[in-house]
Design a protein around this motif. Structure first.
Motif, short mmCIF file in Angstrom:
data_model
loop_
_atom_site.label_atom_id
_atom_site.label_comp_id
_atom_site.label_asym_id
_atom_site.label_seq_id
_atom_site.Cartn_x
_atom_site.Cartn_y
_atom_site.Cartn_z
N ALA A 1 6.72 -8.04 5.67
CA ALA A 1 5.57 -8.88 5.35
C ALA A 1 5.24 -9.91 6.42
O ALA A 1 4.24 -10.62 6.30
CB ALA A 1 5.83 -9.60 4.02
N SER A 2 6.05 -10.02 7.46
CA SER A 2 5.78 -11.03 8.48
C SER A 2 4.62 -10.61 9.37
O SER A 2 4.28 -9.43 9.47
CB SER A 2 7.03 -11.25 9.34
N GLY B 1 0.82 -1.20 0.00
CA GLY B 1 0.00 0.00 0.00
C GLY B 1 0.86 1.25 0.00
O GLY B 1 2.06 1.21 0.29
N TYR B 2 0.24 2.37 -0.33
CA TYR B 2 0.95 3.64 -0.47
C TYR B 2 0.31 4.70 0.43
O TYR B 2 -0.91 4.78 0.55
CB TYR B 2 0.92 4.11 -1.93
N VAL B 3 1.16 5.50 1.04
CA VAL B 3 0.69 6.55 1.94
C VAL B 3 1.26 7.88 1.47
O VAL B 3 2.46 8.01 1.20
CB VAL B 3 1.14 6.28 3.40
N ILE C 1 1.44 -4.77 3.37
CA ILE C 1 0.15 -4.85 4.07
C ILE C 1 0.08 -6.19 4.79
O ILE C 1 0.23 -7.25 4.17
CB ILE C 1 -1.03 -4.71 3.08
N VAL C 2 -0.12 -6.13 6.08
CA VAL C 2 -0.21 -7.34 6.90
C VAL C 2 -1.50 -7.27 7.71
O VAL C 2 -1.71 -6.33 8.48
CB VAL C 2 1.00 -7.47 7.85
N ASN C 3 -2.37 -8.24 7.51
CA ASN C 3 -3.64 -8.29 8.25
C ASN C 3 -4.44 -6.99 8.13
O ASN C 3 -5.00 -6.49 9.10
CB ASN C 3 -3.41 -8.63 9.72
N GLY C 4 -4.43 -6.43 6.93
CA GLY C 4 -5.23 -5.24 6.68
C GLY C 4 -4.62 -3.95 7.18
O GLY C 4 -5.29 -2.92 7.20
#
Length: 623
Positions: free
Chosen positions: A547-548, A513-515, A538-541
């Motif tokens: 990525a962990s 994702g991008y911020v 993105i991890v769990n939304g």
């Protein structure tokens, strides 16, 4: 034109969604109104000025420490041609009365010397200070009407303390009662006594913080400690032993022989514990007059005007708003013409700890200032400036420190050969960018590493100014006020973070994702506020650093950037946090600067500017 085009392009990127957006678990983002609210529409600017009135500011004696005119103009005058005391073969200084045009009942005495054939009046420092301050207070600049300015001076006719003379209030119109009060106090200043800058600095800060500098401060280091022993089986008392030097509960020397007598009077119980089959209790020696390391004489609280204090006259009445606003700004303005003196580290540490209401305050910090002599207090002033700027101070908002070096003592371009006092003054006051001792240049590039360059966090961050004439004094106050508008505001996330659609991915979206982020700088001269685009996993939304499943989250539960986080386009270990000047697209799309005007890359977008500078949907290249 290329720079103008790219500016439009970046502005458009940061203010419009060029990617599909996904709902975020963290719903706190900034609106346009929050981002662009300027300092003219919100916030209070408060400055307490602490002015030096030591003997070197005037004409007290014929030596370089007490004859300000000869000290500042040694190529023009000698003690014979511009004497402070007169006498055989000497020409004494001249005087004349200067009456204020706005308040004719206020006047002060100008002190000066002249030389043949030269119409210029060479004034002493005190006269130049008054001229500059009166010019400031006579200004019709409407922006000054809303600022809060207070006044203090040092020393308070005692060589060891500073006092608050005029409480900070809104400056108001050119003929306001507050401007008149300030002019009265400035006109009454006279030169004399020493330069206890460290103690005066603490006094000014205590006023802003709503604390005090009075009451003795006790030394809890090297205080005797008693360890009493009791039987573990029936808790019956056995004996005690004494440690003659301790800090808190820790013995710094060694335990003495056992004494089979009751615990003597004059000790206070600290705690009980079990050790080695014995029940033990610790007792510390009570406070006493022999433990005082900072007497009330270093404090100017009792001498300060009563209207600067609360109803009970126990603490200062802080002029700062009860609730901090994003665009507030507050600072201490110190003007000094010479080497600080009449303190030591223990006394400075004590009065500053009292001002901060923090017994844990210590002058010993890493990358701090060094004393020019044992009585200068520079080390403590550096540590104090950092404590004031940190939001851990009693008001939980950054308080800047600006320093004005007035006269010959602080003259000259910054170099390794300048005096320790000049270098310390520069480092203490310099803003984070653009000043002689700042870490950054005004274009946000890092300055060359020199002995006088600050660390990235700086010290007071309010500005360093070298002044010689009245106009320099006026401009230094205006600059210090302007710097209050440019205090650090945390980078803001703008809008929901975005996730690109991937038509070849069964899930429909990518795993990154991008911020978008802005760095608000209300009150600065920046035409555009800096922004950046950062990429994260993105991890769990939620956005994460990696990525962990245990990866650190990018944003906290208020939507703010967590510290120590780096994005996928950045450099590992760079501690980017939300900085718009680290990582992200900023790192990969260099902007031209003075030293590298061709440092730029092409940027492709799905829109362009037409001849009227309107955005139109068309693939285009900016460069």
């Amino acid at each position: 034109m290329k720079r103008t085009y790219l500016s439009h392009l970046l502005k458009a990127m940061m203010s419009s969604g060029i990617l599909f957006t996904a709902p975020s678990l963290l719903q706190v983002q900034a609106s346009d109104l929050q981002i662009y609210a300027g300092p003219g529409t919100a916030g209070q600017k408060t400055l307490i000025m602490m002015l030096d009135r030591s003997g070197s500011m005037g004409m007290v004696a014929d030596d370089l420490s007490n004859n300000a005119i000869v000290a500042d103009y040694p190529d023009i005058f000698t003690f014979n041609t511009c004497s402070a005391v007169g006498g055989a073969g000497k020409t004494k200084f001249s005087t004349e009365t200067k009456t204020d045009l706005i308040f004719p009942d206020i006047s002060y005495t100008r002190v000066y010397c002249k030389r043949n054939g030269d119409p210029k009046l060479y004034e002493d420092r005190m006269t130049r200070l008054k001229n500059g301050m009166f010019d400031l207070l006579s200004s019709t600049d409407p922006k000054l009407e809303k600022v809060y300015i207070g006044l203090g001076y040092y020393s308070a006719e005692d060589s060891v303390s500073g006092i608050i003379k005029v409480p900070a209030k809104e400056l108001g119109a050119i003929n306001s009662s507050h401007r008149k009060d300030l002019k009265k106090a400035i006109a009454a200043l006279s030169a004399g006594w020493s330069t206890p800058t460290s103690h005066a600095y603490a006094e000014a800060a205590a006023y802003l913080l709503g604390t005090t500098t009075t009451n003795p401060v006790y030394n809890f280091v090297n205080k005797p400690l008693i360890e009493a022993w009791y039987s573990a089986s029936n808790n019956s008392y056995s004996s005690y032993r004494l440690c003659d030097k301790a800090e808190g509960e820790t013995c710094l020397s060694s335990w003495g022989a056992f004494v089979y007598q009751p615990v003597p009077a004059g000790y206070t119980y600290l705690k009980a514990y079990n050790e080695g089959g014995w029940n033990k209790r610790l007792y510390q020696k009570n406070q006493g007059t022999s433990d005082i390391i900072s007497a009330a004489t270093d404090s100017g609280f009792a001498k300060s005007i009563s209207t600067s204090k609360n109803a009970g006259q126990t603490v200062y009445n802080s002029p700062l708003p009860t609730t901090a606003a994003t665009c507030d700004g507050q600072g201490v303005y110190i003007l000094s013409d010479g080497q600080p003196n009449n303190t030591n580290d223990a006394r400075s540490n004590a009065i500053m700890a009292k001002a901060l209401n923090q017994t844990s305050f210590s002058c010993d910090v890493s990358n701090g200032l060094t004393n020019s002599h044992s009585g200068s207090g520079w080390k403590c002033m550096g540590a104090f400036a950092r404590s004031l700027y940190a939001i851990t101070n009693p008001k939980q908002r950054p308080i800047q420190t600006a320093f004005v070096g007035f006269g010959k003592e602080f003259d000259g371009a910054m170099s390794a050969t300048l005096t320790t006092d000049t270098r310390n003054a520069c480092q203490l006051g310099s803003a984070k960018e653009g000043d002689n001792c700042s870490y950054y240049n005004t274009d946000k590039t890092v300055k060359p590493d020199t002995v006088f360059r600050n660390t990235e966090g700086g010290f007071g961050n309010g500005g360093f100014f070298q002044a010689k004439d009245a106009v320099d004094v006026t401009n230094s106050v205006l600059a210090a006020l302007n710097n209050l508008d440019t205090g650090t505001i945390e980078p803001l996330t703008t809008g929901a973070w975005s996730v690109p659609v991937d038509d070849l991915n069964p899930t429909g979206v990518t795993s990154q994702g991008y911020v978008r982020a802005f760095q608000p700088r209300p009150g600065s001269t920046d035409v555009l506020w800096a922004g950046n685009l950062k990429k994260y996993d993105i991890v769990n939304g939620a956005l994460a650093e990696g990525a962990s499943a245990t990866a650190s989250l990018v944003l906290d539960n208020k939507g703010k950037f967590n510290t120590g986080i780096n994005d996928l386009w950045g450099t590992a270990g760079a501690d980017e946090g939300g900085s718009v000047y680290k990582g992200g697209a900023y790192k990969n799309i260099p902007m031209p600067i003075v030293g590298a005007p061709n440092k730029i890359r092409n940027l492709y977008t799905n829109f362009k500017l037409d001849s009227d500078n309107n955005l139109t949907p068309q693939l285009s290249k900016g460069g």
